[in-house]
Design an enzyme around this catalytic site. Sequence first.
Site, mmCIF file in Angstrom:
data_model
loop_
_atom_site.group_PDB
_atom_site.id
_atom_site.type_symbol
_atom_site.label_atom_id
_atom_site.label_comp_id
_atom_site.label_asym_id
_atom_site.label_seq_id
_atom_site.Cartn_x
_atom_site.Cartn_y
_atom_site.Cartn_z
ATOM 1 N N SER A 12 2.577 16.545 12.490
ATOM 2 C CA SER A 12 2.119 17.818 12.469
ATOM 3 C C SER A 12 0.564 17.944 11.666
ATOM 4 O O SER A 12 0.085 19.118 12.107
ATOM 5 C CB SER A 12 2.905 18.720 11.453
ATOM 6 O OG SER A 12 3.066 18.588 9.980
ATOM 7 N N SER A 127 -1.126 2.530 6.312
ATOM 8 C CA SER A 127 -0.891 2.217 4.834
ATOM 9 C C SER A 127 -2.440 2.762 4.242
ATOM 10 O O SER A 127 -2.674 3.876 5.001
ATOM 11 C CB SER A 127 -0.887 0.547 4.760
ATOM 12 O OG SER A 127 -1.008 0.113 3.478
ATOM 13 N N TYR A 141 0.415 6.160 -5.764
ATOM 14 C CA TYR A 141 -0.046 6.270 -4.077
ATOM 15 C C TYR A 141 -0.397 4.781 -3.957
ATOM 16 O O TYR A 141 0.180 4.058 -2.888
ATOM 17 C CB TYR A 141 -1.128 7.131 -3.848
ATOM 18 C CG TYR A 141 -1.396 7.092 -2.418
ATOM 19 C CD1 TYR A 141 -0.749 7.656 -1.345
ATOM 20 C CD2 TYR A 141 -2.610 6.530 -1.861
ATOM 21 C CE1 TYR A 141 -0.876 7.738 -0.290
ATOM 22 C CE2 TYR A 141 -2.872 6.506 -0.609
ATOM 23 C CZ TYR A 141 -2.114 7.264 0.437
ATOM 24 O OH TYR A 141 -2.559 7.025 1.772
ATOM 25 N N LYS A 145 1.720 2.100 -1.157
ATOM 26 C CA LYS A 145 1.377 1.541 0.035
ATOM 27 C C LYS A 145 1.442 -0.169 -0.226
ATOM 28 O O LYS A 145 1.544 -0.618 0.850
ATOM 29 C CB LYS A 145 -0.183 1.933 0.345
ATOM 30 C CG LYS A 145 -0.339 3.675 0.666
ATOM 31 C CD LYS A 145 0.472 3.833 2.139
ATOM 32 C CE LYS A 145 0.242 5.413 2.420
ATOM 33 N NZ LYS A 145 1.199 5.470 3.672
#
Length: 263
Positions: A12, A127, A141, A145
Amino acid sequence: MKARIVLVTGDSSGFGLEMVKAFLEKGDRVYGLSRRCFSYPGLVHFRGDVASREDVASALKEIERREGRLDILVNNAGYGIFSAIEETPLEEMRRLYEVNVLGAVLVTQEALPLLRRSSGGKILNVSSIGSEVPLPFQAFYSAAKCSLDTIFDALRSELRPFSISIVSLRPGDSRTAFTRHRRILASSPLYQERLQRCLRQVERDERGGFPPSRVASKAVRVSLRKNPREVYRIGAKDRFLNFLFHALPRRVRSRIVCSIYAK
């Protein structure tokens, strides 16, 4: 070339939306999955959480009913948090891993039976350069990843007999809604000043970065290759930073990162 069947999670906004547009322009049939109510001409959108087995299974069953196969899976859904490690609540860590890592694994588990029906199915994971260059106040974060890349490195060997390719797309700074949607957690005076300084630097870099359409274009080009590379780093500055980071001794590179982002 016949239309390919594509599923993009996190469709989105940002990279996901640009990928939807790019694959549709190629004449592919594109499906999307995200938590927002969303529509785009030509896209079949499913509203759901990638961390929910029920939501993911429902979307994949509908794709199976309509198409009978899946050619390309793009694991793009994810978000970031900005916080000091010492002060990050456990529930925030858990939710980030559920979406960024376990969500991608869950979608892949449900998608693999359909990918095996395709001749040369592909999994593209969005990634980050942060998986290779961990930044202060974005530790979870970066770790998520890195975990994503490691899990799918192992999966690549498991799927070799089925001719399913796995590609890690690792973009650097880009102008997306990721900057706006990042969760910034409250901090104590111990970290507040440095955290805010680091945040300002990161946001400046992102707002001055490349457009998300660049990642989408790369994804489409990679998806058309019979034998794509395992990793594609996107962004000249970030490719250089990655090279420099791994060329220098650990102590030196840690000091450089600290001087830029956490001094």
